[in-house]
Design an enzyme around this catalytic site. Structure first.
Site, PDB file in Angstrom:
ATOM      1  N   ASN A   1       0.655  -1.200   0.212  1.00  0.00           N
ATOM      2  CA  ASN A   1       0.227  -0.049   0.049  1.00  0.00           C
ATOM      3  C   ASN A   1       0.882   1.022  -0.077  1.00  0.00           C
ATOM      4  O   ASN A   1       1.255   1.842   1.119  1.00  0.00           O
ATOM      5  CB  ASN A   1      -1.011   0.012   1.273  1.00  0.00           C
ATOM      6  CG  ASN A   1      -1.853   1.130   1.239  1.00  0.00           C
ATOM      7  OD1 ASN A   1      -1.717   1.975   0.470  1.00  0.00           O
ATOM      8  ND2 ASN A   1      -2.774   1.097   2.202  1.00  0.00           N
TER       9      ASN A   1
ATOM     10  N   ARG B   1      -2.804  -2.128  -3.338  1.00  0.00           N
ATOM     11  CA  ARG B   1      -3.998  -1.237  -2.987  1.00  0.00           C
ATOM     12  C   ARG B   1      -4.088   0.113  -3.827  1.00  0.00           C
ATOM     13  O   ARG B   1      -3.045   0.748  -3.997  1.00  0.00           O
ATOM     14  CB  ARG B   1      -4.086  -0.779  -1.632  1.00  0.00           C
ATOM     15  CG  ARG B   1      -5.577   0.075  -1.165  1.00  0.00           C
ATOM     16  CD  ARG B   1      -5.364   0.881  -0.045  1.00  0.00           C
ATOM     17  NE  ARG B   1      -6.589   1.723   0.207  1.00  0.00           N
ATOM     18  CZ  ARG B   1      -6.750   2.692   0.640  1.00  0.00           C
ATOM     19  NH1 ARG B   1      -5.794   3.559   0.550  1.00  0.00           N
ATOM     20  NH2 ARG B   1      -7.867   3.297   0.564  1.00  0.00           N
TER      21      ARG B   1
ATOM     22  N   HIS C   1     -13.560   2.284   0.718  1.00  0.00           N
ATOM     23  CA  HIS C   1     -13.545   1.196   1.981  1.00  0.00           C
ATOM     24  C   HIS C   1     -13.795  -0.206   1.455  1.00  0.00           C
ATOM     25  O   HIS C   1     -14.360  -0.994   2.222  1.00  0.00           O
ATOM     26  CB  HIS C   1     -14.169   1.553   3.162  1.00  0.00           C
ATOM     27  CG  HIS C   1     -13.855   2.547   3.892  1.00  0.00           C
ATOM     28  ND1 HIS C   1     -14.622   3.549   4.312  1.00  0.00           N
ATOM     29  CD2 HIS C   1     -12.492   3.072   4.227  1.00  0.00           C
ATOM     30  CE1 HIS C   1     -14.063   4.624   4.855  1.00  0.00           C
ATOM     31  NE2 HIS C   1     -12.766   4.363   4.746  1.00  0.00           N
TER      32      HIS C   1
ATOM     33  N   ARG D   1     -13.668  14.939   8.076  1.00  0.00           N
ATOM     34  CA  ARG D   1     -14.569  15.428   7.045  1.00  0.00           C
ATOM     35  C   ARG D   1     -15.941  15.589   7.269  1.00  0.00           C
ATOM     36  O   ARG D   1     -16.509  15.247   8.252  1.00  0.00           O
ATOM     37  CB  ARG D   1     -14.583  14.261   6.073  1.00  0.00           C
ATOM     38  CG  ARG D   1     -13.127  13.775   5.292  1.00  0.00           C
ATOM     39  CD  ARG D   1     -13.155  12.638   4.360  1.00  0.00           C
ATOM     40  NE  ARG D   1     -12.038  11.987   3.969  1.00  0.00           N
ATOM     41  CZ  ARG D   1     -11.888  10.946   4.075  1.00  0.00           C
ATOM     42  NH1 ARG D   1     -12.728   9.930   4.449  1.00  0.00           N
ATOM     43  NH2 ARG D   1     -10.775  10.457   3.850  1.00  0.00           N
TER      44      ARG D   1
ATOM     45  N   GLU E   1      -7.989  -5.401   5.822  1.00  0.00           N
ATOM     46  CA  GLU E   1      -7.976  -5.130   4.207  1.00  0.00           C
ATOM     47  C   GLU E   1      -6.835  -5.675   3.578  1.00  0.00           C
ATOM     48  O   GLU E   1      -6.709  -6.084   2.496  1.00  0.00           O
ATOM     49  CB  GLU E   1      -7.887  -3.596   4.163  1.00  0.00           C
ATOM     50  CG  GLU E   1      -9.088  -2.972   4.587  1.00  0.00           C
ATOM     51  CD  GLU E   1      -9.325  -1.280   4.884  1.00  0.00           C
ATOM     52  OE1 GLU E   1      -8.970  -0.979   5.869  1.00  0.00           O
ATOM     53  OE2 GLU E   1      -9.469  -0.682   3.807  1.00  0.00           O
TER      54      GLU E   1
END
Ligand code: ADP
Length: 407
Positions: A7, A96, A185, A246, A390
């Site tokens: 990643n 990823r 996600h 956010r 993940e």
């Protein structure tokens, strides 16, 4: 089969090497401050989270991802402390990639055409996609002969029906600019759906659930017959729930209003909404542990942030519950908040007994890192906590793509 998961971020690179025979992690690590002329560091763990765990830290300057990944290879193939003897033992590298755009709809074996398409999606994922592609290109160079698979965070959402992914804007503009709901996600939601179905001994194709990935960034997945039916994030990860920094969904007209009234540029508004809003904008903190503490001391802003967060999750949960016409097998909580925060979990499902959603307060308050049920025995809908993974999902997906390519 050994699979390396990479990643690559703009100044960092995370990696994990799996032995897929038992899905164990042979080693994992993180290189930070890549590109910083002053200093960088690499933290490498052999047999992480076992009683044989060993940690190696290197502090040096890593001008680019090339030097960083070269050091990773050095460590994993080291004659004394290495976990493999040759990089050829790695069957595939799973990467990823944040945004696949409208054309990269599923995980894929990387070739020149795919790299070109990833490059064309840079405007959709300007902070992540360039770094993700760099990771792929460096891996191609440093692991010659090892195939690379790109796993897109948007892939899960590509199965949504048209009425879920279309925005009510003029469709010619949407088409031209690839504007649609993608959702993010995706790797986590995919993992949760598969684990949830396995945990409940259900066939994936008959499994309906709502996945709640609640971390610093948060999104809900609405899953019908094992596939994405809707999701809370949109063209970008800004839409949907209130998050750490956010704002989530707000009246879009606030954007031109801010620009007109405060003379803000597009970058400034973007930074305001992505980096300075959410829990941070409401109470000055992003970590819920700090916010709960302040709220317990009667800090009004923290109390408001706490209740707004819970309300925002509950509202989306309600929308998805209705979209599934109440035919929901499980609610699956995951990620930093979902796995650890019993206050948020309890708040989200409070008062929903009439809909068949009933928490067992004691089970909810018991801390554990295991997959577990926290609903009451007589709850029609199971409430599960499943720790997300993940990296393992990327490894599993990469294995699938590799096997399919050999057929
Ligand atoms: P990211 O989206 O960056 O991967 P995580 O999934 O790690 O984030 O979630 C981070 C958030 O999870 C933190 O901001 C914090 O609010 C929450 N969190 C993590 N651990 C705990 C804990 N033990 N108790 C309550 N909340 C926690």
């Amino acid at each position: 089969m050994k699979i390396l998961v990479l990643n690559a971020g703009s100044s960092s690179c995370k990696y994990k090497l799996f032995d897929m025979t038992d899905q164990s992690v042979l080693c994992q690590g993180l290189v930070e401050r890549i590109g910083d002329p002053a200093t960088g560091n690499l933290t490498h763990k052999i047999a992480p989270d076992t009683d044989k765990e060993e940690k190696i830290v290197r502090e040096k300057v890593y001008p680019t991802h090339n030097e960083a990944i070269r050091d990773v290879i050095d460590l994993i193939t080291d004659s004394k402390k290495g976990v493999i003897s040759d990089i050829k033992e790695i069957a595939v590298i799973g990467h990823r990639v944040l945004h696949g755009g409208a054309y990269l709809t599923a995980p894929v074996l990387v070739n020149d055409e795919i790299k070109k398409t990833i490059r064309a999606t840079f405007p959709l994922g300007p902070l992540h996609n360039p770094a993700n592609l760099t990771g792929i290109e460096v891996a191609e160079k440093l692991f010659p002969g090892v195939p690379n698979v790109a796993v897109f965070d948007t892939a899960f959402g590509m199965k949504m029906p048209k009425e879920a992914y279309t925005y009510a804007l003029p469709q010619d503009i949407c088409k031209e600019l690839q504007i649609r709901r993608y959702g993010f996600h995706g790797t986590s939601h995919t993992y949760l759906v598969h684990r949830g179905a396995a945990y409940m001994h259900k066939d994936l194709k008959d499994f309906n659930c709502i996945t709640l990935h609640l971390g610093n960034g948060s999104s809900l997945g609405c899953v019908k017959g094992g596939q994405c039916f809707d999701t809370s994030m949109g063209l970008t990860p800004l839409e949907g729930l209130i998050m750490g920094t956010r704002c989530g969904s707000i009246d879009p007209a606030i954007v031109p209003y801010l620009m007109q009234q405060k003379g803000m540029s597009t970058e400034e508004v973007d930074t305001l909404m992505n980096k300075k809003s959410g829990l941070l904008g409401l109470c000055g903190k992003t970590d819920l542990r700090d916010i709960h503490k302040l709220a317990s001391e009667n800090d009004e802003n923290a109390k408001l942030a706490e209740s707004m967060l819970i309300r925002s999750i509950k509202k989306t949960l309600g929308a998805f519950f209705f979209l599934l016409e109440g035919k929901v097998d499980a609610l699956i909580f995951s990620a930093g908040i979902g796995e650890n925060d019993n206050i948020v979990r309890a708040g989200v499902v409070a008062g929903l007994e009439g809909l068949g959603i009933k928490m067992d307060a004691k089970k909810n308050e018991t801390r554990s890192g295991d997959e577990r049920t926290i609903s009451a025995d007589d709850s029609r809908v199971a409430i599960l906590v499943i720790p997300t993974n993940e990296e393992l999902q990327i490894a599993l997906t990469s294995q699938e793509v590799l096997n399919a390519s050999k057929k």
